[in-house]
Scaffold this motif. Structure first.
Motif, mmCIF file in Angstrom:
data_model
loop_
_atom_site.group_PDB
_atom_site.id
_atom_site.type_symbol
_atom_site.label_atom_id
_atom_site.label_comp_id
_atom_site.label_asym_id
_atom_site.label_seq_id
_atom_site.Cartn_x
_atom_site.Cartn_y
_atom_site.Cartn_z
ATOM 1 N N VAL A 30 0.858 -1.180 0.000
ATOM 2 C CA VAL A 30 0.000 0.000 0.000
ATOM 3 C C VAL A 30 0.897 1.233 0.000
ATOM 4 C CG1 VAL A 30 -1.781 1.291 1.217
ATOM 5 C CG2 VAL A 30 -1.823 -1.203 1.244
ATOM 6 N N GLY A 31 0.706 2.095 -0.979
ATOM 7 C CA GLY A 31 1.533 3.282 -1.071
ATOM 8 C C GLY A 31 1.070 4.395 -0.145
ATOM 9 N N ARG A 32 1.860 5.460 -0.096
ATOM 10 C CA ARG A 32 1.469 6.622 0.697
ATOM 11 C C ARG A 32 0.210 7.230 0.095
ATOM 12 N NH1 ARG A 32 5.568 7.991 4.131
ATOM 13 N NH2 ARG A 32 7.629 7.112 3.642
ATOM 14 N N PRO A 33 -0.760 7.626 0.932
ATOM 15 C CA PRO A 33 -1.994 8.199 0.391
ATOM 16 C C PRO A 33 -1.722 9.510 -0.346
ATOM 17 C CG PRO A 33 -1.916 8.416 2.778
ATOM 18 C CD PRO A 33 -0.766 7.547 2.406
ATOM 19 N N LEU A 34 -2.496 9.736 -1.405
ATOM 20 C CA LEU A 34 -2.407 10.959 -2.200
ATOM 21 C C LEU A 34 -3.669 11.768 -1.944
ATOM 22 C CD1 LEU A 34 -1.185 9.269 -5.511
ATOM 23 C CD2 LEU A 34 0.220 10.333 -3.727
ATOM 24 N N GLY A 35 -3.665 12.499 -0.829
ATOM 25 C CA GLY A 35 -4.875 13.193 -0.421
ATOM 26 C C GLY A 35 -5.933 12.195 -0.011
ATOM 27 N N ASP A 36 -7.090 12.260 -0.666
ATOM 28 C CA ASP A 36 -8.180 11.320 -0.367
ATOM 29 C C ASP A 36 -8.096 10.041 -1.189
ATOM 30 O OD1 ASP A 36 -9.371 13.026 1.493
ATOM 31 O OD2 ASP A 36 -10.507 14.092 -0.053
ATOM 32 N N LEU A 37 -7.049 9.917 -2.000
ATOM 33 C CA LEU A 37 -6.897 8.745 -2.857
ATOM 34 C C LEU A 37 -5.845 7.810 -2.265
ATOM 35 C CD1 LEU A 37 -7.694 7.442 -5.626
ATOM 36 C CD2 LEU A 37 -5.634 8.541 -6.547
ATOM 37 N N ALA A 38 -6.198 6.550 -2.123
ATOM 38 C CA ALA A 38 -5.265 5.522 -1.654
ATOM 39 C C ALA A 38 -5.011 4.538 -2.792
ATOM 40 C CB ALA A 38 -5.838 4.786 -0.445
ATOM 41 N N TRP A 39 -3.841 3.917 -2.795
ATOM 42 C CA TRP A 39 -3.517 2.981 -3.859
ATOM 43 C C TRP A 39 -2.687 1.817 -3.310
ATOM 44 C CZ3 TRP A 39 1.579 1.981 -5.284
ATOM 45 C CH2 TRP A 39 2.538 2.867 -4.776
ATOM 46 N N ALA A 40 -2.716 0.711 -4.040
ATOM 47 C CA ALA A 40 -1.977 -0.478 -3.615
ATOM 48 C C ALA A 40 -1.724 -1.353 -4.839
ATOM 49 C CB ALA A 40 -2.746 -1.260 -2.556
ATOM 50 N N VAL A 41 -0.807 -2.278 -4.704
ATOM 51 C CA VAL A 41 -0.538 -3.263 -5.734
ATOM 52 C C VAL A 41 -0.187 -4.570 -5.043
ATOM 53 C CG1 VAL A 41 1.908 -2.649 -5.920
ATOM 54 C CG2 VAL A 41 0.760 -3.744 -7.855
ATOM 55 N N GLY A 42 -0.571 -5.694 -5.624
ATOM 56 C CA GLY A 42 -0.317 -6.959 -4.941
ATOM 57 C C GLY A 42 -0.343 -8.163 -5.862
ATOM 58 N N PHE A 43 0.118 -9.250 -5.308
ATOM 59 C CA PHE A 43 0.130 -10.555 -5.973
ATOM 60 C C PHE A 43 -0.337 -11.593 -4.967
ATOM 61 C CE2 PHE A 43 2.391 -14.585 -5.865
ATOM 62 C CZ PHE A 43 2.040 -15.149 -7.073
ATOM 63 N N GLU A 44 -1.212 -12.513 -5.413
ATOM 64 C CA GLU A 44 -1.624 -13.602 -4.533
ATOM 65 C C GLU A 44 -2.155 -14.768 -5.355
ATOM 66 O OE1 GLU A 44 -4.706 -12.112 -2.010
ATOM 67 O OE2 GLU A 44 -6.280 -12.598 -3.443
ATOM 68 N N PRO A 45 -2.046 -15.987 -4.835
ATOM 69 C CA PRO A 45 -2.698 -17.125 -5.486
ATOM 70 C C PRO A 45 -4.200 -17.043 -5.290
ATOM 71 C CG PRO A 45 -1.704 -17.807 -3.425
ATOM 72 C CD PRO A 45 -1.298 -16.388 -3.633
ATOM 73 N N ILE A 46 -4.945 -17.416 -6.315
ATOM 74 C CA ILE A 46 -6.397 -17.495 -6.190
ATOM 75 C C ILE A 46 -6.803 -18.827 -5.584
ATOM 76 C CG2 ILE A 46 -8.571 -17.557 -7.469
ATOM 77 C CD1 ILE A 46 -7.247 -15.822 -9.578
ATOM 78 N N GLY A 47 -6.129 -19.888 -6.007
ATOM 79 C CA GLY A 47 -6.468 -21.217 -5.524
ATOM 80 C C GLY A 47 -6.173 -22.252 -6.584
ATOM 81 N N GLY A 48 -6.821 -23.389 -6.484
ATOM 82 C CA GLY A 48 -6.583 -24.446 -7.453
ATOM 83 C C GLY A 48 -7.211 -25.745 -7.006
ATOM 84 N N PHE A 49 -6.878 -26.796 -7.711
ATOM 85 C CA PHE A 49 -7.304 -28.136 -7.302
ATOM 86 C C PHE A 49 -6.224 -29.120 -7.705
ATOM 87 C CE2 PHE A 49 -9.248 -27.672 -11.571
ATOM 88 C CZ PHE A 49 -8.752 -28.787 -12.206
ATOM 89 N N GLY A 50 -6.255 -30.292 -7.095
ATOM 90 C CA GLY A 50 -5.279 -31.302 -7.447
ATOM 91 C C GLY A 50 -5.463 -32.582 -6.670
ATOM 92 N N SER A 51 -5.005 -33.671 -7.269
ATOM 93 C CA SER A 51 -4.992 -34.962 -6.594
ATOM 94 C C SER A 51 -3.985 -35.853 -7.292
ATOM 95 C CB SER A 51 -6.382 -35.622 -6.598
ATOM 96 O OG SER A 51 -6.792 -35.908 -7.922
ATOM 97 N N ASP A 52 -3.594 -36.926 -6.623
ATOM 98 C CA ASP A 52 -2.568 -37.808 -7.184
ATOM 99 C C ASP A 52 -2.816 -39.213 -6.636
ATOM 100 O OD1 ASP A 52 -0.348 -39.047 -8.191
ATOM 101 O OD2 ASP A 52 1.111 -37.660 -7.325
ATOM 102 N N PHE A 53 -3.398 -40.081 -7.477
ATOM 103 C CA PHE A 53 -3.758 -41.437 -7.061
ATOM 104 C C PHE A 53 -3.278 -42.445 -8.097
ATOM 105 C CE2 PHE A 53 -6.826 -39.144 -4.528
ATOM 106 C CZ PHE A 53 -7.010 -39.937 -3.413
ATOM 107 N N GLN A 54 -3.098 -43.671 -7.639
ATOM 108 C CA GLN A 54 -2.987 -44.835 -8.504
ATOM 109 C C GLN A 54 -4.070 -45.815 -8.061
ATOM 110 O OE1 GLN A 54 1.211 -46.131 -8.360
ATOM 111 N NE2 GLN A 54 1.351 -45.332 -10.435
#
Length: 500
Positions: A108-132
């Motif tokens: 989250v960057g320094r606020p610019l008056g009444d405007l705030a800003w941010a940038v980010g990265f994150e996993p959303i999710g997924g699925f998986g399995s591994d069987f024989q």
């Protein structure tokens, strides 16, 4: 919270901790990750209406207006799922255990008056399995074990902004680039005979003999081995929030449905076992009908197939170019945080996801197949190498409720929480490569300062959820009739939030 500025070396160490992780599945509803923040995870993964939580920029963009200075949050976590499966051919089988690394970064960057800003990265999710597992058809008389394996992961990155309309009242929005991949998707898959347009011609080779025989085939089974899909899309979130100086906060956000097209994959479709079973049945039926020995009957069947354009000598397997669609559901959520005392607060959140349109059918689109036998059986045209198999999912809309609390004990914060999410997967489409969905989770966490460095740690445990296949009529194959799948998940997260 320690608000003094951190040294550059401390910031670099925090960044390194987050960058060692890669996106994968985790404590989820459907395949969507509840949260990827040590602070939020400790208190039930409540991500809306939380003060000073940079990683909420995609779920609560309006909350950015609460920041009065720049702040960095970094999180890393190992995720440990445990999956079991059993059906008529397999007693309880444990899936191969894997540890998946996760991580997120938000600034989250320094606020610019009444405007705030941010940038980010994150996993959303997924699925998986591994069987024989053993398969009634594909394992053959020797009982060979068949691979059932899947791995899908998605992550998003982008900016968010918020604007304070009036004291305490703010609106916000985020825009993000979403990347998804299917690294592996291999399993037997069954389809109704009507899906294969060219199959109708085979009983017609001798209707009196083969007609009654082919009525006994209620499904066609092939083995699919696909990998290497990837793709991009964009996503957005809109939010509104209100906060008071007392610490009370409420916020709501909404995200539209987005289709994520993943392509560039390769797929091998093998119908050898199914074709071999059908040919043996044709030979036996002909031998009985015409009083021929098995050798005579087999020669006659081969001649008939050749006349129909099928040459068994070239096999019944084909390589394809492959693509599919994974859809991120429309999501709406409302969160609230209430201070009970100066040291104790409680939080809650409710989320709704429209899975019913996002994951109704997952179409695997195959093109470029060059095996004339399969093209003829599937499409009735030896030159047509395209094939789309629509995995029926028919997921249902879900509600998720999260509750959490935090108590400040001096410079230490103690956290705990609970998550309940409805299972979107109906009994007649649950299958092993989309594992059982966990519905209940307990969370605990702690925040403290170590040598001037703020740290947060959490543990999320999702208890066993059991998904049972129907007695009959499973839409993805009879092997899932009367099946039982269980899953639990553990996620350990450590993170830091650094003010500047």
């Amino acid at each position: 919270m320690n608000t003094r500025a951190m040294r550059p070396g401390t910031v670099l160490a925090a960044l390194a901790m987050g960058l060692v992780a890669a996106p994968s599945a985790a404590q989820t509803n459907g395949y969507v990750l509840h949260c990827m923040s040590a602070r939020a995870a400790g208190q039930g993964c409540v991500t809306r209406a939380q003060p000073a939580l940079p990683s909420s920029l995609f779920r609560d963009p309006a909350g950015l207006a609460a920041f009065d200075r720049a702040m960095l949050e970094v999180n890393a976590a190992p995720f440990l799922p445990s999956i079991t499966f059993e059906n008529a051919a397999n007693t309880r089988v444990d899936g191969t255990r894997h540890v998946y690394p996760l991580g997120s970064v938000a600034f989250v960057g320094r606020p610019l008056g009444d405007l705030a800003w941010a940038v980010g990265f994150e996993p959303i999710g997924g699925f998986g399995s591994d069987f024989q597992l053993k398969h009634e058809l594909l394992s053959g008389s020797t009982g060979d074990l068949i691979d059932y394996e899947s791995y899908f992961a998605a992550a998003k990155a982008g900016p968010a902004v918020a604007y304070e309309l009036a004291p305490g009242l703010s609106v916000g929005a985020s825009a993000s680039l979403v990347y998804g991949q299917i690294r592996d998707f291999r399993m037997p898959f069954s389809m109704p005979p009507s899906t294969a347009k060219g199959m109708a011609a085979i009983p017609g080779l001798d209707p009196a003999v083969y007609g009654p025989l082919f009525q006994q085939f209620t499904e066609l089974t092939a083995y699919g081995n696909s990998e290497g899909f990837s793709g991009f899309t964009w996503a957005a979130d809109l939010g509104i929030g209100y906060r008071r100086a007392s610490g009370f906060a409420v916020s709501a956000s909404w995200a539209p449905e987005r289709a994520l097209e993943v392509d560039g994959g390769g797929a091998l479709i093998d119908m050898s076992a199914q074709f071999g079973q059908m040919m043996m049945a044709m030979v036996s039926a002909r031998a009985e009908a015409y009083q021929e020995d098995l050798g005579q009957a087999q020669a006659a069947v081969l001649d008939q197939l050749a006349a129909a354009g099928i040459d068994p000598s070239v096999g019944m397997a084909a390589a394809y170019e492959a693509a599919t669609t994974i859809t991120l559901p429309m999501t709406a959520g409302l969160g609230m945080s209430v201070p009970l005392t100066g040291a104790w607060k409680v939080s809650g959140e409710a989320e709704w996801r429209r899975w019913s349109t996002a994951e109704d059918v997952m179409p695997f689109r195959l093109t470029g197949g060059e095996n004339a036998n399969i093209n003829l059986m599937v499409n009735g045209d030896p030159a047509d190498g395209s094939f789309t198999y629509p995995f029926p999912l028919h997921w249902q809309d879900t509600w998720t409720v999260k509750l959490g609390t935090e108590y400040a004990l001096g410079s230490t914060a103690l956290r705990t929480g609970f998550i309940y999410g409805e299972n979107p997967v109906p009994h007649n489409t649950v299958f092993i490569t989309f594992p059982a969905i966990c519905t209940r989770a307990l969370t605990a966490g702690v925040g403290w300062t170590l040598w001037g460095f703020p740290l947060d740690a959490s543990y999320v445990y999702t208890s066993d959820h059991e998904a049972l296949g129907p007695d009959a009529g499973h839409l993805l194959g009879t092997e899932y009739n009367q099946s039982r799948t269980t899953m639990n998940e553990s996620t350990f997260t450590i993170g830091t939030t650094l003010p500047f």
